[in-house]
Structures are given as structure tokens and as C-alpha cells.
Motif scaffolding. Structure first.
Motif, PDB file in Angstrom:
ATOM      1  N   LYS A 189       0.910  -1.180   0.087  1.00 30.86           N
ATOM      2  CA  LYS A 189       0.069   0.032  -0.042  1.00 30.86           C
ATOM      3  C   LYS A 189       0.860   1.236  -0.209  1.00 30.86           C
ATOM      4  O   LYS A 189       0.596   2.067  -0.718  1.00 30.86           O
TER       5      LYS A 189
ATOM      6  N   GLN B 172       2.243   1.808  -3.325  1.00 33.14           N
ATOM      7  CA  GLN B 172       1.339   2.289  -4.378  1.00 33.14           C
ATOM      8  C   GLN B 172       1.053   3.880  -4.198  1.00 33.14           C
ATOM      9  O   GLN B 172       1.195   4.667  -5.083  1.00 33.14           O
ATOM     10  N   VAL B 173       0.922   4.302  -2.842  1.00 29.30           N
ATOM     11  CA  VAL B 173       0.672   5.630  -2.544  1.00 29.30           C
ATOM     12  C   VAL B 173       1.806   6.489  -2.679  1.00 29.30           C
ATOM     13  O   VAL B 173       1.858   7.556  -3.503  1.00 29.30           O
TER      14      VAL B 173
ATOM     15  N   ARG C  48       2.462   7.134  -6.453  1.00 27.78           N
ATOM     16  CA  ARG C  48       1.563   8.054  -7.426  1.00 27.78           C
ATOM     17  C   ARG C  48       1.948   9.594  -6.906  1.00 27.78           C
ATOM     18  O   ARG C  48       1.193  10.613  -7.414  1.00 27.78           O
ATOM     19  N   SER C  49       2.728   9.876  -5.946  1.00 32.50           N
ATOM     20  CA  SER C  49       2.955  11.139  -5.012  1.00 32.50           C
ATOM     21  C   SER C  49       3.985  11.806  -5.927  1.00 32.50           C
ATOM     22  O   SER C  49       4.926  10.955  -6.302  1.00 32.50           O
TER      23      SER C  49
END
Lengths: 301, 308
Positions: A11, A14-15, A18-19
Motif C-alpha cells: 500500500k 502504491q501511494v 503516485r505522489s
């Protein structure tokens, strides 16, 4: 047996992917390294130009310690910031309670946060490899050294990450956790020198085994590592030679010879990190004895 | 399903929950009511394993709270009153993350995610980022998340707080739906009308203690015991009120424009006689009815209605 990726690592990756923060971070990391590289080249060039018979290639070996120390400093600064906000960030986002009601054990949560921080930092380090490789190519150092350097970076990430996680577990706010991380950093760096300092001030005949506390000090570990790379010498080795067997303890005397100190120190630092992680896991466990006394629900509703 | 015995939680000298005992059978939809600071959230947090009790026992599905943490956690689905979301995480990924945290396989998660998103009416939002959803949608998503590992007990702490009326109705329908599927649900709420409509049993907490608990019908019957009668009058109010005050056993509670609320602690026959006498004395009545018991009035009666 099927290996399962810790869900928190997946997780967080993933986060983070995208940042934009990771892209800017990478840019800043590379920029600082490039700056250090150019400054080092400039200094070496100026130093060599004073004397016409000096060969610049003999001095390019110093590129590596400059870049490596720069990387170590950046990693030591970044990792606590990433990890100190990991658990307190979940608390601030109010996602932490849900996390605790799942089947993940507190230690798995801590481990997940730790590994995701390490992956992020290793991503930075991997991106810096072309610059580092340049130092190796022109500096004439072996590739195995690069591998050992990577291992030490992993060790540093584990250590500073565990300090960050520990503070994150104890603080409700990320900023407090970051500040506390650096305070603990300072204490761990300075505290092992205290017995040595006392021994010197009080004028004891023998240091005994007080130097062994330095095994837990990452600063001493990196000093030894870089000393071995650059000059195949050791400050601690020098110390043990400078003293007679009576002036330092038996273990200290034999441990300070050669590279043994580095390996034992690495194990001690890993042990310390593991201790910090266990404490963090204990702290976030809502059913441990003290959490019930201190944690308050909103208005005890 | 949920068995609580003498549960106590102290914060220093302050007692948040005081010897609470409660039994919620399987398949029940239990409403937890109480003013702010009554101890509802503390009780819920203890049951969910987020807080350590000072004393008492909690058993979920026959399993003690302390024993077999991993299995016990599988029995509970928890929806907190407020929950945050992660930036840059899609609804599908959000479900995948929590499914993995319960040790579920990817295939099971994918299948159950589809079913649960359909149940909470969020199928079309599967590829949306969670932080772009409305609060009502987020709350429904949180319910779907809590159901992902198929828990036997679903605990919701103030699920309707901060929701608009439309979202509240949707949440209520969702909970009714889950109840009809046989799930045991514990819900704490301040919206009493909502609870009285959907709960099969209820517990009222005040100052850390359970002041009333039981089936909804039984609780309502407690209220029906008093004879409060609304008498609607179209003639002059003054002589009508005077007449009522003169009658033995009648207490005039309130007088409105065309309505008098009286307490008359007698049986149905005496009420009929009283009405007949009123008509005979020339008072023109347009109607009369016995006041129905409401959860609000019981709540006010038992708790004094104030915050702690």
C-alpha cells in the motif's frame, strides 16, 4: 511455501509511487550528490594544480568517501523523517485504529512501515549509482566495495528507520516524532563516548571495556568503515596498539584489531534497531498494560 | 454472540464504564444509546480490542477477548465514527489493502470486493480515488471494508454522524439489509428515531452504566405504562381546562391552542367515562388519543437528557 508481501509495504509503495513527493525527493537527492561530486572534483583539481608532478588519478580515490559520506548524511537525515511520520501519520489520518483491528500483529505493522521506508531510500540510493560508479571508475576502487557500501547503507536505513518508528509509535504528531528522532539520534551518537570521556577526565589507569559501548555507535561504525576503505587503517585499531593490554580490557583489545570491530558493531547496531522495533510494537499494541491508562478516547465517550 | 460481564474502565479516578453487563444474541441489531460521555465508544473500543478493560469479561462468539487474538479479530468488523483515507488509493486498492491485512487471498478479495461494492451501491466507483468520494460514500465503503473478511459481528460507532439526510437513509437501508442477511450488528447512535426504526433491541447508557436494555417492544412497553392523553378541543379552552382540573385523578400537563395533554392514571373505562362527562358538560371535542411511547422520551426520562 508462498511468500506474502506485507500489505503495508504494498500500500505504501502504491501511494508513494503516485505522489509527486518521491520525484521531487529524487531530484533533490541527485542534485545534492552531483553538487558534492563537483565540489570534490574542484578541490582535487586545485590541489593537484599546485604541483605539476602530482597525478590527479592518485587523488580521485577521495571522490568515493566524499560521495559516500554525503549519501550517509542524506540517508541518516531522510529515513527518520520518513519513518517518524509513518505511524503518527496513520494516527493523524485516523486510519490507525482500523489497522489495529485487522489480523496484522503490531510487530508486522512496524515491520511493514520499516520495510516500505527502506525500499524508498534504497530507490534513492539505486538512482545515485551512476554517480557513485563514476567515483569507482576514476577512483580505482573495487566493485565489491560498492557492494559493502550498499550493505552499510541498508544497515544505516534499518537503524535510523527503527529510531523513527520508535518515536512515531510514542508520539501522536508527526512533527514531534521527527524532533524526538533527532534527539534520540544525538543521544545514541554521543552517549557511548561518555564512559571514555569519564575515564579520560578522571585519569583512570585503564579504560577497561568502556570502549565497547562504541560498538553501538553508528558514527564509530562508519568512521571505521571509511578508514578501512581509504587507508586500510583503523582509529580503534590504532588505539588498541597505542595502549598496552593493561590499559584496555581483553575483549576491547582483541576486538579492535582488523575488521572484526566493524562486523561486531554492525551486529550490535542491528540488535539495537531490533530493540527499538520491539518497543514500538509494544507501544502500539492497544492491549498492553500502559496504553489503557494513558490513551483516552474522545471524551471517554 | 457478544457477552459482556461487569465491564469496567477507569481512567485514573474517572470511571468511563462501570460494571456494564450485556448479552447480545446472534442475528440481533442492537442499538447503543446514550448522551455524550456515557461510555458507548469506550465500550465499543474495548470490544474491538482497541482498549484494555480495567475489569470484567468480554466474550465474542464464545471466545474470550484475550484468547486467540487473530481469530477473535476475524469475528469483528469495526466501523469507527470517523475514519481517514489514504491519498492516491483507489476504492479497489483500498479493499485489497484491508483484505490482505486479514490474510485473504487476492482472488477472494477481488470477488468479495465486487459483491460488497454492489451491496453498498458503489460498484461504479471502483476505480475512483477514495478521497474523492463523498462522506456518505466513504462511510458505506467503510462498511464494505468491515464486511470483507465476513465477520460475525459488525460494530458501528455513530455511522450516521456528519451524514446528510439522504446518506443517512441509505446507511439505514444498508444496515437493515445486513440485518436481514443474519448479521449481528451493534450500532451506537444519537439519532434515536433511526434506531427505534431499525433496531431489534436497545441498550441505554448513562454515566458509564447501562440504565435500560432489552427488546425494542419491551422498552416501548415501559413507556406505554403511563396514561397520557391528548384531548383536542374546538370550543373555548378555559372552561374545558377548569373542568379537567376539577376531576379526581386528572393532572393537566400542558395546554396548547386546541389541545390539552392530561395524565389520568386510570383504566380505559374510566377514560371513556371522563370523555363522556366532558361532552355532557358542553365541551366540544374533535378527538382524543393516548400518547405513544417514543425512544426520545424514554431516553430523556432515563438520562436526564444532558451531556456528562
Amino acid at each position: 511455501m508462498k511468500l506474502k508481501l506485507n500489505p503495508i509495504v504494498k500500500k505504501d509503495m502504491q501511494v508513494a509511487a503516485r505522489s509527486m513527493r518521491i520525484s521531487w525527493g529524487l531530484l533533490a537527492y541527485e542534485a545534492v550528490l552531483a553538487l558534492a561530486f563537483m565540489l570534490a572534483i574542484l578541490v582535487i583539481q586545485e590541489d593537484v594544480s599546485y604541483s605539476s608532478y602530482r597525478n590527479i588519478y592518485n587523488y580521485l580515490i577521495y571522490l568515493f568517501p566524499v560521495l559516500a559520506v554525503t549519501q550517509v548524511c542524506i540517508v541518516a537525515l531522510i529515513v527518520p523523517i520518513i519513518t517518524a511520520s509513518s505511524i503518527s501519520g496513520e494516527k493523524e489520518r485516523q486510519t490507525f485504529d482500523i489497522m489495529l483491528t485487522t489480523c496484522m500483529s503490531p510487530f508486522s505493522i512496524v515491520l511493514g512501515k520499516m520495510v516500505s521506508a527502506m525500499i524508498r531510500i534504497l530507490f534513492f540510493v539505486a538512482a545515485s549509482m551512476p554517480v557513485m560508479a563514476l567515483a569507482f571508475v576514476v577512483g580505482g576502487l573495487s566493485w565489491s566495495l560498492l557492494f559493502y557500501f550498499l550493505l552499510t547503507i541498508v544497515l544505516l536505513s534499518i537503524f535510523s528507520g527503527s529510531v523513527g518508528i520508535f518515536c512515531s509509535a510514542f508520539c501522536k504528531r508527526s512533527i514531534t516524532a521527527v524532533i524526538l528522532s533527532f534527539v534520540i539520534y544525538f543521544v545514541i551518537f554521543a552517549l557511548p563516548f561518555l564512559p571514555v570521556l569519564f575515564a579520560a577526565i578522571l585519569g583512570w589507569d585503564s579504560f577497561g571495556e568502556s570502549l565497547l559501548f562504541l560498538l553501538f555507535d553508528p558514527v564509530v561504525f562508519f568512521e571505521e568503515f571509511f578508514m578501512h576503505i581509504i587507508s586500510e587503517t583503523s582509529i580503534l585499531g590504532g588505539v588498541s596498539h597505542a595502549f598496552t593490554k593493561d590499559q584496555v580490557g581483553f575483549i576491547t583489545y582483541h576486538l579492535a584489531q582488523g575488521k572484526l570491530w566493524m562486523f561486531v558493531s554492525a551486529a550490535c547496531i542491528l540488535l539495537l534497531s531490533f530493540g527499538f522495533m520491539l518497543l514500538a510494537a509494544w507501544k502500539i499494541n492497544p492491549l498492553h498494560a500502559s496504553s489503557g491508562r494513558k490513551r483516552k478516547t474522545k471524551g471517554a465517550e | 454472540m457478544l457477552y459482556i460481564e461487569d465491564l469496567t474502565k477507569n481512567y485514573g479516578t474517572f470511571t468511563a464504564v462501570n460494571q456494564l453487563s450485556l448479552h447480545i444474541p446472534e442475528g440481533d441489531l442492537f442499538g447503543f444509546v446514550g448522551p455524550n460521555g456515557a461510555g458507548k465508544t469506550t465500550t465499543i473500543r474495548i470490544v474491538c480490542g482497541l482498549l484494555r478493560a480495567s475489569a470484567g469479561k468480554v466474550r465474542i462468539g464464545g471466545m474470550a477477548l484475550e484468547a486467540g487474538k487473530r481469530n477473535r479479530k476475524r469475528l469483528i468488523g469495526y466501523v469507527p465514527d470517523f475514519f481517514g483515507v489514504y491519498d492516491n488509493l483507489k476504492v479497489r486498492e483500498y479493499m485489497d489493502f484491508y483484505g490482505s491485512m486479514y490474510g485473504m487471498g487476492h482472488r477472494d478479495i477481488v470477488k468479495l470486493t465486487d459483491d460488497l461494492l454492489e451491496l453498498v451501491n458503489l460498484t461504479d466507483k471502483k476505480e475512483f480515488y477514495v478521497d474523492t468520494l463523498s462522506r456518505g460514500m466513504k462511510q458505506r465503503l467503510c462498511v464494505a471494508r468491515a464486511l470483507l473478511h465476513n465477520p460475525k459481528l459488525l460494530i458501528l460507532d455513530e455511522p450516521s454522524s456528519g451524514l446528510d439526510p439522504g446518506a443517512r437513509v441509505e446507511m439505514k437501508e444498508l444496515l437493515k439489509n445486513l440485518h436481514s442477511m443474519g448479521k449481528t450488528i451493534v450500532i451506537s447512535s444519537h439519532i434515536l428515531s433511526e434506531l427505534s426504526e431499525m433496531c431489534s433491541s436497545i441498550g441505554i447508557m448513562n454515566r458509564g452504566q447501562l440504565v435500560a436494555a432489552g427488546r425494542m417492544e419491551d422498552i416501548m412497553q415501559m413507556l406505554a405504562g403511563g396514561n397520557r392523553i391528548h384531548v383536542c378541543i374546538s370550543s373555548d379552552m378555559e372552561p374545558a381546562v377548569r373542568f379537567l382540573k376539577e376531576q379526581a385523578g386528572v393532572m393537566v400537563d400542558s395546554v396548547r391552542e386546541n389541545e390539552v395533554l392530561i395524565s389520568y392514571d386510570r383504566g380505559d373505562e374510566e377514560i371513556c367515562v371522563l370523555i363522556g362527562r366532558m361532552i355532557q358538560s358542553g365541551i366540544v371535542l374533535t378527538g382524543f388519543h393516548r400518547e405513544e411511547g417514543s425512544l426520545e422520551s424514554l431516553f430523556m426520562q432515563l438520562t436526564g437528557g444532558g451531556d456528562r
